[in-house]
Structures are given as structure tokens and as C-alpha cells.
Design an enzyme around this catalytic site. Sequence first.
Site, mmCIF file in Angstrom:
data_model
loop_
_atom_site.group_PDB
_atom_site.id
_atom_site.type_symbol
_atom_site.label_atom_id
_atom_site.label_comp_id
_atom_site.label_asym_id
_atom_site.label_seq_id
_atom_site.Cartn_x
_atom_site.Cartn_y
_atom_site.Cartn_z
ATOM 1 N N GLU A 90 -23.315 45.220 -11.179
ATOM 2 C CA GLU A 90 -22.344 44.152 -10.943
ATOM 3 C C GLU A 90 -22.002 44.069 -9.448
ATOM 4 O O GLU A 90 -21.886 42.980 -8.880
ATOM 5 C CB GLU A 90 -21.091 44.394 -11.804
ATOM 6 C CG GLU A 90 -19.868 43.542 -11.498
ATOM 7 C CD GLU A 90 -20.078 42.038 -11.622
ATOM 8 O OE1 GLU A 90 -21.160 41.593 -12.058
ATOM 9 O OE2 GLU A 90 -19.166 41.281 -11.245
ATOM 10 N N HIS A 147 -37.498 58.225 -8.806
ATOM 11 C CA HIS A 147 -38.659 57.686 -9.541
ATOM 12 C C HIS A 147 -39.213 56.432 -8.875
ATOM 13 O O HIS A 147 -39.948 55.670 -9.497
ATOM 14 C CB HIS A 147 -38.275 57.421 -10.999
ATOM 15 C CG HIS A 147 -37.832 58.658 -11.716
ATOM 16 N ND1 HIS A 147 -38.691 59.698 -11.997
ATOM 17 C CD2 HIS A 147 -36.610 59.062 -12.151
ATOM 18 C CE1 HIS A 147 -38.024 60.684 -12.600
ATOM 19 N NE2 HIS A 147 -36.756 60.317 -12.696
ATOM 20 N N GLU A 156 -24.838 37.438 -4.297
ATOM 21 C CA GLU A 156 -24.627 36.012 -4.577
ATOM 22 C C GLU A 156 -23.736 35.326 -3.536
ATOM 23 O O GLU A 156 -23.864 34.127 -3.328
ATOM 24 C CB GLU A 156 -24.148 35.747 -6.009
ATOM 25 C CG GLU A 156 -22.703 36.027 -6.316
ATOM 26 C CD GLU A 156 -22.317 35.614 -7.752
ATOM 27 O OE1 GLU A 156 -21.515 36.335 -8.343
ATOM 28 O OE2 GLU A 156 -22.805 34.589 -8.261
ATOM 29 N N ARG A 193 -18.023 23.859 -10.128
ATOM 30 C CA ARG A 193 -19.180 24.077 -10.992
ATOM 31 C C ARG A 193 -20.472 24.245 -10.192
ATOM 32 O O ARG A 193 -21.483 24.684 -10.729
ATOM 33 C CB ARG A 193 -19.330 22.896 -11.957
ATOM 34 C CG ARG A 193 -18.178 22.775 -12.931
ATOM 35 C CD ARG A 193 -18.165 21.418 -13.601
ATOM 36 N NE ARG A 193 -19.224 21.240 -14.568
ATOM 37 C CZ ARG A 193 -19.081 21.413 -15.872
ATOM 38 N NH1 ARG A 193 -17.911 21.767 -16.356
ATOM 39 N NH2 ARG A 193 -20.088 21.224 -16.697
ATOM 40 N N LYS A 245 -22.610 40.753 -7.225
ATOM 41 C CA LYS A 245 -21.511 40.097 -6.498
ATOM 42 C C LYS A 245 -21.872 39.987 -5.027
ATOM 43 O O LYS A 245 -21.661 38.974 -4.387
ATOM 44 C CB LYS A 245 -20.234 40.924 -6.684
ATOM 45 C CG LYS A 245 -18.976 40.149 -6.742
ATOM 46 C CD LYS A 245 -18.579 39.751 -8.136
ATOM 47 C CE LYS A 245 -19.629 38.959 -8.860
ATOM 48 N NZ LYS A 245 -19.383 38.748 -10.226
ATOM 49 N N LYS A 294 -21.393 27.209 -11.357
ATOM 50 C CA LYS A 294 -20.433 28.015 -12.109
ATOM 51 C C LYS A 294 -20.812 28.102 -13.581
ATOM 52 O O LYS A 294 -20.780 29.155 -14.190
ATOM 53 C CB LYS A 294 -19.032 27.413 -11.945
ATOM 54 C CG LYS A 294 -17.929 28.186 -12.659
ATOM 55 C CD LYS A 294 -17.703 29.530 -12.017
ATOM 56 C CE LYS A 294 -16.696 30.377 -12.742
ATOM 57 N NZ LYS A 294 -16.826 31.798 -12.366
ATOM 58 N N ASN A 353 -24.879 14.736 -17.335
ATOM 59 C CA ASN A 353 -24.939 16.184 -17.183
ATOM 60 C C ASN A 353 -25.837 16.713 -18.285
ATOM 61 O O ASN A 353 -25.655 16.368 -19.453
ATOM 62 C CB ASN A 353 -23.525 16.791 -17.316
ATOM 63 C CG ASN A 353 -23.544 18.312 -17.295
ATOM 64 O OD1 ASN A 353 -24.475 18.910 -16.769
ATOM 65 N ND2 ASN A 353 -22.521 18.916 -17.861
ATOM 66 N N GLY A 354 -26.826 17.545 -17.903
ATOM 67 C CA GLY A 354 -27.748 18.098 -18.900
ATOM 68 C C GLY A 354 -29.175 17.945 -18.408
ATOM 69 O O GLY A 354 -29.418 17.684 -17.227
ATOM 70 N N TRP A 364 -26.064 18.918 -9.500
ATOM 71 C CA TRP A 364 -26.731 20.174 -9.137
ATOM 72 C C TRP A 364 -28.201 19.946 -9.477
ATOM 73 O O TRP A 364 -28.561 19.773 -10.641
ATOM 74 C CB TRP A 364 -26.139 21.317 -9.963
ATOM 75 C CG TRP A 364 -26.618 22.679 -9.565
ATOM 76 C CD1 TRP A 364 -26.123 23.458 -8.559
ATOM 77 C CD2 TRP A 364 -27.668 23.442 -10.176
ATOM 78 N NE1 TRP A 364 -26.805 24.648 -8.509
ATOM 79 C CE2 TRP A 364 -27.761 24.669 -9.487
ATOM 80 C CE3 TRP A 364 -28.552 23.215 -11.237
ATOM 81 C CZ2 TRP A 364 -28.681 25.655 -9.817
ATOM 82 C CZ3 TRP A 364 -29.471 24.200 -11.562
ATOM 83 C CH2 TRP A 364 -29.522 25.402 -10.863
ATOM 84 N N CYS A 414 -23.857 20.116 -13.060
ATOM 85 C CA CYS A 414 -23.341 18.766 -12.825
ATOM 86 C C CYS A 414 -21.992 18.574 -13.512
ATOM 87 O O CYS A 414 -21.727 19.159 -14.560
ATOM 88 C CB CYS A 414 -24.295 17.730 -13.403
ATOM 89 S SG CYS A 414 -25.964 17.900 -12.824
HETATM 90 O O1 M6R Z 1 -19.956 31.553 -17.984
HETATM 91 P P1 M6R Z 1 -20.740 32.794 -18.248
HETATM 92 O O2 M6R Z 1 -19.907 34.030 -18.226
HETATM 93 O O3 M6R Z 1 -21.582 32.710 -19.482
HETATM 94 O O4 M6R Z 1 -21.731 32.897 -17.009
HETATM 95 C C1 M6R Z 1 -22.721 33.882 -16.945
HETATM 96 C C2 M6R Z 1 -23.287 33.981 -15.546
HETATM 97 O O5 M6R Z 1 -23.848 32.775 -15.157
HETATM 98 C C3 M6R Z 1 -22.209 34.383 -14.527
HETATM 99 O O6 M6R Z 1 -21.569 35.567 -14.881
HETATM 100 C C4 M6R Z 1 -22.846 34.566 -13.131
HETATM 101 O O7 M6R Z 1 -23.726 35.643 -13.148
HETATM 102 C C5 M6R Z 1 -21.763 34.735 -12.067
HETATM 103 N N1 M6R Z 1 -21.970 33.784 -11.013
HETATM 104 C C6 M6R Z 1 -21.752 36.082 -11.448
HETATM 105 O O8 M6R Z 1 -20.714 36.227 -10.517
#
Ligand code: M6R
Length: 606
Positions: free
Chosen positions: A478, A501, A485, A27, A482, A601, A98-99, A74, A2
Site C-alpha cells: 500500500e 530471492h 501514484e 473522478r 500510494k 477515482k 460515461n462508460g 477520461w 468520466c
Molecule cells: O473504489 P474502489 O475502492 O473499488 O477503487 C479501487 C482502486 O481503484 C483504488 O483503491 C485505487 O487503487 C486508488 N487510487 C489507490 O489509492
Amino acid sequence: MCGIIGISSNQPVSSDLINSLSKLEYRGYDSAGLAVFSDGNIIERKTQGKLNNLIQRLKNDPIDGHVGIGHTRWATHGIPSEKNAHPHSSSLVSVVHNGIIENAEEIKKDIKSDYNFLSDTDSEVITALLTQNLNKENDYYKAVSLTVQRLEGSYALAIMFKDLKDTIIGAKKGSPLVVGRGEKGSFVGSDTIALSSVATEVCYLEDGDIVIVDNHNIKIFDQQEKSVNRDYVNFSISQDDTSKGTFNHFMEKEIHEQPRSVGDTLRQFIDYDNSIISNPDLKINWQKVNKVHLIACGTAYYSCMIAKYFFEQQSKVPSECDMASEFRYRDPIISKDTLYVFVSQSGETADTLAALNYCNKHNAETLSIVNVVNSSIARESKHIIYTKAGPEIGVASTKAFTAQVITLLSLSIICGSSKDLISNNQNQIMCKSMLTSPKIIEEAIQRSYALKDAAKELIGSKGVMYLGRGTAFPLALEGALKFKEISYIHAEGYPAGEMKHGPLALIEKGLPVVCIVPSGPLFHKTISNIQEVIARGGKILMITDDSSLQSESENIWKIFRLPDVDPILETLIYTIPIQMLAYYTAVELGNDVDQPRNLAKSVTVE
Ligand code: M6R
């Protein structure tokens, strides 16, 4: 997650509220709303879905005034809907939050006979408590203070009271709240980006603070209800940083910014007089560091996994990695000679912050690597290094990751040099090589345009596997993160040597398998693993370099080649094609690349 904004201005605020909300879109959110003082009343507009829906609603049914609050939600408690969107208002007060309020159910039970709840959210209990407390106390500050004392969990709030015209009251605990001032008036917001088009100076509130802002005054009270001054800093975020420029998406722009962001981040570790990697400002006694424990979430966690190789290879220091969301639940043993390293783009990730707080409570030596200046993680750490990636707006982390990798590589070299394991000459050689990274990243970007065709052919796949060994294994993880997501296609990263395995059972004719295989000591071993996949019908996209011996004819679907690089730079360079492959696939699918479904975000809840 949020985002909140509050503006008390000498001009009508609706368009500034919308502008700030648009800056908070990155965000992640699923509904939006705002409220303004208009003709002695608080009037609100709320819509489910993207901000455009709210803009449309305001066109059809305009409201304006000089004071207002706004919110992007959110969903946590209650589905995304107009009813659950913020602000939540009573006849006396309107609130954006927010929270997470952890004791919301308990509060609801206590007051539901006196208050008619209209939403399913945890946040509405704040409106209910404020209404009740204002009726009791007839004092706005006291009503806020009593309300926040009852809340468990985290909150950043912007509040308007119906009879307190021109004024917004903000409060914060556990979620960030920034206060700003500028020509038009005073502002509160979730982050500096939200305030970037209106504020020229900002200050960061501490947990427990309550702030009262009107058009030209800002008063801050701490947890003990004492009036306090917080330091203001001049601030400007250029339009370039928060707009897409000539690119189609923020993610595309941020991928292309990496030569600059890696170069800027690296610069703080270069001693130009001696041509070595060093950072005398960082007051860590490296000789006493006998272990490095790296903790983070998501992409930042994968940079930690890569750093484990760096620290063990460059400084012979045993290293361990933990996902922050798991770390504190196993009652980890904190040791005095261990350096605890927290990595985060946003500096607000709730799990990483909680892990850091755990370490602080046990008097650990803590270092954080953070992109957002003055974020909560930065402020709670003993030592801090800022990556210089600049604002990262796309939810999929790209330039923050490579900035973290170059930072962690530099630290491992500094550690090795301090322990006399790296000679001055060796340090100079590595420094020279690292200084070439912006140029090589640029070349990797140029070459990666060729992956557009491969991306097209991934559409319709049941899933994609990513394989690698050594540092290419965390890169495979990674790559898969990527890819999933933003494409919404299942993807899994695996160490190539582990396939037999279990996961080899997943391989069937035509399953795309992205193999990250730089030339080097693990090349032939990885090729053997790839042969096992080919034998079972896997469709191999091999990412390798110019001098690798692999030829196209050996049953490989596609070979993509990167320039040859010093092995210490491999992870940086091999990151580029995996980012581009994910990006092109998501674009081809027509997905919302910058704000993928269900994601936020800055993950400020556990
Ligand atoms: O702000 P941060 O780096 O702590 O965030 C960690 C993860 O939420 C962030 O890297 C998330 O996995 C990304 N959306 C990946 O692309």
C-alpha cells in the site's frame, strides 16, 4: 472516470453546470465540455485539459440557457483532445456518455456511409444511432430505446434533442446515473456529489432505465418500457465534505479526517451495553462460514490482504484474496460455505462489480464493504456494510482504506466470537483497545509531520522500496502504491524475507528503502533482512514504535517512531506515516496530488 451532468432548470444553467463539473473533477479527467439550449439551438463548448480551460472559453465566448448537459472525459478511445471531448452532437441531438461501448467499431462500420463521424471515440456512435433512429421513428423516447438496445458495454447518458426543448433524456446500464430534484429544477448526474449543490432529493436508476426530465417533471421507464417509480431519498452533502476547507489538498484533508472516519465506522460495530464488538443487523450465519474469500482492486485489495491475517488469527477461518481484475478469468470454484467479501470505496469499480456478479450468478453468499451509499456494488450484494469515511475526493485512497481495515478487523472478531473462539472477556478487551484508535491515529498524524524532511530527500531517487513482514507486508504494498501514484517515482513493496530471492539485486548505494517494523514477534527477523539491505548500501527509513530496541546509530538513515499500540491496531496506525510520506513527496515535486496523471477515482471500465 468520466462524469456527466444534465440540468433542466427554471434559471440559466451554465454556472450550475460548471459547478457540478467541478465536483466531478475528483473522478479524474483530461477534457471537459458542455452544451446548452440557446435561442432554439444546441450550442456546445469543449476544451482539452482542466476545467479552467473550459471556464476561460466560456468567459471569452459565453453561452447560457435553461437546459444543458456537461461532461468530464477520461480518455479511453481516442486521445484527450477537443475533438474527442463530449458532448458529441449532430444537427438533431447532443449526447454525453460515461462508460464504454464495446461494439462501437461494428456500429460504425454499419452506419458510416450515412453518418459523418467527427471524433475517434466509441461514444459518438450513440449520437449517430440516435440521429438515425429519430429520423426513422420521429419519437424521442423510441429513438433512445432503440439506440440503447443496440449498445453493448456500459453507459450512463444525458441527451438533449434539438426539438425537445426543456427536456433531458437519461439512460443507464452498467454505469451509475442518479436523478435529482430541487428548487431550481430536475437533474441527472454520475453521482450524488455532482448534484450536491442543486438537488435536495435523489433516486438511483436501475440498469435498463430511461428517464425523461424537464424543469418540474421526472418520468422513469424500466427495461420493459413500463413507467416505474423509484424511491427518492432526502439528501444533503455538506459543503465541508466537498471542499478542502483549510487544507491545501483533499488528500491532506482526508488523511486528517481519519480519527473521525475510523471512529464513525467502528461505532456501527460497538454494542455499548456489553462493551463488545458485535453487529446484530448483519444477518450472516458466521458459524457456517468455513472460508472467507476477499476480492477487490488497488488499495481496497490491500485492505483484503490485511484482513486475511485478521480472519485467520481471530476466527481461524482460512482466507483467500483475489484481485478482482483476475478473479473471474480463472473460472473460480464457488463454494457454499465460503463468504465472498467485496471491498470498494466507490462501489462502482467495474472489475469488482463483475466479480460480484460472477459470484451472484453462482449463488454465492456475498458481503460488500462499500463507502458510497447505494452504489452498484452495494445494490448487487446480499449483505452490505457501509464504511463511514464520507466522500473521498482525492484519487489516492486514504480514509477509505483505514475505514475498510477497521471494518474487516471488526468482522473477524464477530466471526471469531460467533464460533466461540473469542470469549466475551477477550472481545471486551479488543473492543476497549479499538475504541482508542481515533486518538492514536491523531497522534500518529501529529508525529508524521516530521516526515516532511525525509520526503524532501526522496526527490531525485531512482526508486523507493517498501518492506515489511506479516501485516506490514500488505502495508508495504500500500505504501508503494500510494507513493508511486502521486509522486510518479517508481516504488515497489516487498515482503522483507523475500529480498534475498531476487530483489536484493536492485539495492545499490543510496537507494531509499522504507521498512515497516513494529515491535513484536517479527521484529528481529525483519531487522536481519534490513541488515542485508544496509550491507548493500540501502538507505533505510525505518518506521517503528517507541519501545522498539533499534537505535539510530546502527547504519539507519532515519528512524520514525509511532506510539506503542495493541498489535491488532498496528496496521491502522502504521498506515498514517506511509500516507504522509507519499503526500509530502508529491507536494514537494509540485504534482497534482488530488488528480494524479492518467488516473481516475472511480474505475468504471475493465
Ligand atoms: O473504489 P474502489 O475502492 O473499488 O477503487 C479501487 C482502486 O481503484 C483504488 O483503491 C485505487 O487503487 C486508488 N487510487 C489507490 O489509492
